[in-house]
Design a protein around this motif. Structure first.
Motif, PDB file in Angstrom:
ATOM      1  N   VAL A 150       0.829  -1.222   0.000  1.00  0.00           N
ATOM      2  CA  VAL A 150       0.000   0.000   0.000  1.00  0.00           C
ATOM      3  C   VAL A 150       0.859   1.266   0.000  1.00  0.00           C
ATOM      4  O   VAL A 150       0.348   2.373   0.159  1.00  0.00           O
ATOM      5  N   ALA A 151       2.130   1.089  -0.149  1.00  0.00           N
ATOM      6  CA  ALA A 151       3.042   2.238  -0.020  1.00  0.00           C
ATOM      7  C   ALA A 151       2.888   3.207  -1.187  1.00  0.00           C
ATOM      8  O   ALA A 151       2.546   2.809  -2.316  1.00  0.00           O
ATOM      9  N   GLN A 152       3.163   4.467  -0.861  1.00  0.00           N
ATOM     10  CA  GLN A 152       3.170   5.501  -1.905  1.00  0.00           C
ATOM     11  C   GLN A 152       4.619   5.913  -2.135  1.00  0.00           C
ATOM     12  O   GLN A 152       5.377   6.083  -1.183  1.00  0.00           O
ATOM     13  N   THR A 153       4.980   6.074  -3.392  1.00  0.00           N
ATOM     14  CA  THR A 153       6.366   6.445  -3.682  1.00  0.00           C
ATOM     15  C   THR A 153       6.414   7.795  -4.368  1.00  0.00           C
ATOM     16  O   THR A 153       5.477   8.186  -5.065  1.00  0.00           O
ATOM     17  N   SER A 154       7.496   8.502  -4.155  1.00  0.00           N
ATOM     18  CA  SER A 154       7.698   9.802  -4.819  1.00  0.00           C
ATOM     19  C   SER A 154       9.203   9.990  -5.004  1.00  0.00           C
ATOM     20  O   SER A 154      10.015   9.307  -4.373  1.00  0.00           O
ATOM     21  N   THR A 155       9.538  10.909  -5.897  1.00  0.00           N
ATOM     22  CA  THR A 155      10.958  11.147  -6.163  1.00  0.00           C
ATOM     23  C   THR A 155      11.348  12.533  -5.679  1.00  0.00           C
ATOM     24  O   THR A 155      10.649  13.512  -5.962  1.00  0.00           O
ATOM     25  N   ASP A 156      12.409  12.577  -4.957  1.00  0.00           N
ATOM     26  CA  ASP A 156      12.917  13.860  -4.450  1.00  0.00           C
ATOM     27  C   ASP A 156      13.549  14.615  -5.607  1.00  0.00           C
ATOM     28  O   ASP A 156      14.420  14.101  -6.300  1.00  0.00           O
ATOM     29  N   GLU A 157      13.080  15.826  -5.819  1.00  0.00           N
ATOM     30  CA  GLU A 157      13.564  16.595  -6.973  1.00  0.00           C
ATOM     31  C   GLU A 157      15.031  16.983  -6.834  1.00  0.00           C
ATOM     32  O   GLU A 157      15.772  17.037  -7.802  1.00  0.00           O
ATOM     33  N   GLU A 158      15.410  17.247  -5.613  1.00  0.00           N
ATOM     34  CA  GLU A 158      16.799  17.689  -5.376  1.00  0.00           C
ATOM     35  C   GLU A 158      17.803  16.560  -5.533  1.00  0.00           C
ATOM     36  O   GLU A 158      18.795  16.671  -6.244  1.00  0.00           O
ATOM     37  N   THR A 159      17.488  15.467  -4.858  1.00  0.00           N
ATOM     38  CA  THR A 159      18.471  14.368  -4.842  1.00  0.00           C
ATOM     39  C   THR A 159      18.181  13.304  -5.893  1.00  0.00           C
ATOM     40  O   THR A 159      19.058  12.522  -6.254  1.00  0.00           O
ATOM     41  N   GLY A 160      16.948  13.271  -6.368  1.00  0.00           N
ATOM     42  CA  GLY A 160      16.576  12.260  -7.344  1.00  0.00           C
ATOM     43  C   GLY A 160      16.317  10.899  -6.722  1.00  0.00           C
ATOM     44  O   GLY A 160      16.099   9.920  -7.426  1.00  0.00           O
ATOM     45  N   LEU A 161      16.313  10.869  -5.392  1.00  0.00           N
ATOM     46  CA  LEU A 161      16.105   9.584  -4.725  1.00  0.00           C
ATOM     47  C   LEU A 161      14.619   9.296  -4.590  1.00  0.00           C
ATOM     48  O   LEU A 161      13.787  10.205  -4.471  1.00  0.00           O
ATOM     49  N   THR A 162      14.310   8.002  -4.605  1.00  0.00           N
ATOM     50  CA  THR A 162      12.910   7.597  -4.487  1.00  0.00           C
ATOM     51  C   THR A 162      12.557   7.484  -3.008  1.00  0.00           C
ATOM     52  O   THR A 162      13.290   6.878  -2.234  1.00  0.00           O
TER      53      THR A 162
END
Lengths: 225, 516
Positions: free
Chosen positions: B271-283
């Protein structure tokens, strides 16, 4: 038949620079008392060392029963064939009289359980008896030590007995006793007794006297008297 | 035979010189006996301890090596570390196939926040604001990565799932025990758990009650566990140690089976939600984070050594390393004893060197003094080798007797002396550890040691308390006696050699002439 024979025997110290003995041709037989006399430096003790196998001739040879002494086991020769009475006795100070005699018997390989009795008998022969026999040799007088040395030299019943000035440190009475012992050994026990001495008394008692002369003054064969 | 008889007479009738030799040898024997007993005791203690040791090992990321590589290549250290991933359960199990492994089990850890009606035990000296900082953390950590980095763990509770009861070491060694209910079924995926007495008391929990735990990354995501048992921890006091989050408090440890925890983590991931950090590019992910620790069990230390080679052959990258905290702790516990043993070795060497030199010198002097005796004995026909044998026998007899007396004296004093010296070493080591600990070097994790902390029970963050070996039975046994005899023979040979050289050089005529 001679038991010891010197054939052109010579000896020199300092690698040949100081000759002491030259061309000696003596013969020694059983049953006789020999006296080797000469002035100090004539080589009397050197001759005794050669006869006992403690030194090796620089020329000529010593024949013991037809064997060249320089070619035989000289430790065996000294421990079985030749008994030596040294001028300074050369007894072991930490041992008593009988132990000195016993040690010599052990070195000679004398077997049997009667060794101590024989040692005591030998000491008795030279008048060391009772407590004297069990006394440390340093606590004995010079004459007593000399007699212990004689008993030790006889401990393995050698055919030849060599003695270096055996009466040198003794009083007249003791000298007589010692000469008597040696004379008895030669004549009664058929041993070849060779005594190096200054003493005219000893020389007079000898059957044969060899007089050594210093090489420089003589330059010739020592005389046999 | 007469040689020995004469040797004996010589010894007994010249006691002075033999007493001197005896005293020297006795001094060597006493000190040698103590030193060798210490060495022997240390060696025995090490061997016996090693045989009794249950050796386990872990495979961990070799961060030091990665950092060093990054430094050498001029790369970004942070990036390099982010790339470091702990091995998955499947990977860990692959290496468990190695022949040297006797048993394998693993544990899974995850952090949770308190759900409705549940409060964590708060014994920390600081405000527990870890929950507040929680959202920032996932992005900085590798997915599923190590939870021991940075300031430590997050959340209110640390939940550990075990695949084997053997992994619950604190329960196995009785520093923790079940005081109510029973332990969960290790093979079951049911969400049963055991909680600490403190947590139960704080929340009025009993066996059979349920607790609600929330995902620190998504507070509305909750999971329910049923309490099947309550445990108390009787291990070392953890008060006074730094605790950065509530989950680090031993009282907030919750234990369950690995199957149960993995099931919960699986649900969270689904059920996890994922997003990408714009600065670091990490998920970033809201899924529950987990860390896995595999434990390999070995029959002996040799198997552990073999395992290190085998895993490399099986393809374990060099950015991982095999470590054994058991062995490390065991070796640490032996440190004072080993140090003492090393001192003992040097001491023996020095004593031998000095004692041997004195003995050789004295024997040379002695032989020279007895030159006349050598001369007389050889003049009356004793062969030089027999004279030498007599002198060697004398030295040997005196040495042997002195060694026996010295060994007896050394044996009588070796145990108390050894333990006194060891106590001093232990005190010194404890002071060193304490000083290092004051600066944080040994607290929680030994410097340079990347092995995971004790996860088997409460107190995972407690400082490593080394239980030093502080007492040994340093009694002189047959081996020590044999070693001393060896030393005696060695000393005899040494001093005899010197004597032999002199005896063989002596000529009776010269000796006697000089005396005349």
């Amino acid at each position: 038949m001679s038991i010891l024979k010197l054939e052109n025997l010579g000896y020199s110290y300092d690698s040949g620079k100081t000759p002491v003995l030259e061309n000696l041709n003596y013969e020694f037989e059983n049953g006789k008392l020999y006296a080797v006399t000469g002035r100090s430096g004539a080589g009397k003790t050197t001759l005794l060392s050669l006869l006992s196998g403690l030194a090796t001739a620089t020329s000529g040879r010593i024949m013991y029963l037809d064997c060249d002494v320089s070619k035989i086991d000289r430790y065996r020769y000294r421990s079985r064939s030749v008994g030596v009475v040294f001028q300074n006795f050369n007894l072991l100070p930490h041992l008593n009289a009988v132990e000195n005699v016993l040690l010599s018997m052990d070195i000679a390989g004398v077997k049997g359980g009667m060794k101590k009795a024989k040692a005591l008998e030998l000491l008795a022969k030279v008048d060391i008896t009772g407590p004297l026999a069990k006394r440390r040799v340093l606590k004995l007088s010079g004459g007593e030590q000399q007699r212990v040395a004689i008993a030790r030299a006889l401990s393995f019943d050698p055919q030849i007995l060599l003695a270096d000035e055996p009466t040198g440190n003794l009083d007249l009475d003791t000298q007589d006793q010692v000469i008597s012992i040696f004379s008895n050994l030669a004549h009664a026990e058929n041993k070849c007794v060779i005594i190096v001495t200054h003493s005219p008394q000893v020389a007079q008692s000898a059957d044969v006297v060899y007089q050594l002369k210093t090489i420089r003054s003589a330059g010739k064969q020592p005389a046999k008297t | 035979m007469y040689v020995f008889k004469n040797a004996w007479k010589s010894i007994t009738r010249s006691p002075g010189r033999n007493i001197i030799i005896g005293v020297i040898v006795m001094a060597i024997a006493v000190s040698g006996s103590i030193a060798l007993s210490i060495r022997r005791a240390a060696s025995k203690a090490e061997q016996e301890g090693l045989e009794a040791l249950n050796i386990t090992a872990q495979i961990t990321v070799d961060r030091q090596k990665m950092m060093q590589a990054a430094r050498e290549q001029g790369g970004d250290m942070r990036e390099a570390l982010q790339g470091a991933q702990e091995l998955s359960i499947e990977q860990l199990q692959t290496y468990a196939e190695a022949e040297s492994v006797e048993d394998f089990y693993y544990s899974v850890n995850s952090s949770f926040d308190a759900g409705t009606g549940l409060s964590p035990v708060d014994t920390s000296s600081e405000e527990d604001d870890s929950s507040d900082t929680q959202p920032d953390m996932p992005g900085s950590m590798p997915p599923g990565g190590d939870m021991r980095g940075g300031m430590g763990e997050q959340g209110d509770f640390r939940v550990t799932g075990f695949s084997s009861y053997d992994d619950m070491t604190d329960f196995a060694n009785s520093t923790a025990e079940i005081t109510g209910g029973e332990v969960f079924d290790i093979d079951s995926a049911d969400a049963d758990c055991i909680v600490s007495e403190e947590l139960a008391q704080l929340n009025g929990l009993e066996v059979g009650d349920t607790i609600e735990l929330a995902n620190p990354n998504a507070s509305d995501e909750t999971y329910t566990f049923t309490i099947c048992g309550i445990y108390s921890y009787t291990g070392s006091d953890t008060s006074g140690q730094m605790i950065f989050s509530a989950s680090q408090d031993p009282a907030n440890r919750i234990y369950t089976s690995s199957a149960a925890l993995l099931a919960v983590i699986g649900q969270s991931e689904s059920v996890a939600q994922t997003s990408t950090d714009e600065e670091t590019g990490l998920t970033k992910t809201t899924a529950l984070r987990k860390s896995v620790s595999g434990t390999y069990v070995f029959a002996d230390a040799a198997s552990y050594e073999t395992f290190q080679t085998q895993v490399t052959a099986m393809g374990l990258p060099d950015t991982y390393r095999v470590t054994s905290s058991d062995l490390t702790q065991y070796e640490d516990s032996l440190a004072p004893l080993k140090k003492l043993s090393m001192f003992a070795s040097y001491f023996v060497l020095i004593v031998l060197l000095i004692g041997g030199t004195i003995l050789v010198a004295f024997n040379i002097y002695n032989i020279r003094e007895r030159k006349y005796e050598v001369g007389v004995l050889t003049a009356v026909g004793m062969k030089k080798r027999k004279v030498a044998l007599q002198f060697v026998s004398e030295i040997f007899l005196v040495t042997l007797a002195s060694i026996i007396i010295g060994t007896a004296a050394g044996a009588a004093s070796s145990v108390p002396v050894a333990n006194k010296l060891l106590a001093a070493q232990v005190t010194s080591a404890q002071e060193d550890t304490s000083n290092t600990g004051d600066f944080g070097g040994r607290l929680g994790m030994p410097a340079g040691d990347q092995s995971p902390p004790d996860q088997g029970g409460p107190g995972g963050f407690r400082g490593r308390v080394v239980d030093y070996v502080s007492s040994v039975n340093a009694s002189a046994d047959m081996v020590v006696v044999a070693e001393l005899m060896g030393i005696g023979v060695l000393l005899t040979i040494l001093s005899s050699l010197a004597a032999l050289v002199f005896i063989l050089r002596y000529e009776p005529l010269k000796i006697l002439s000089n005396r005349t």
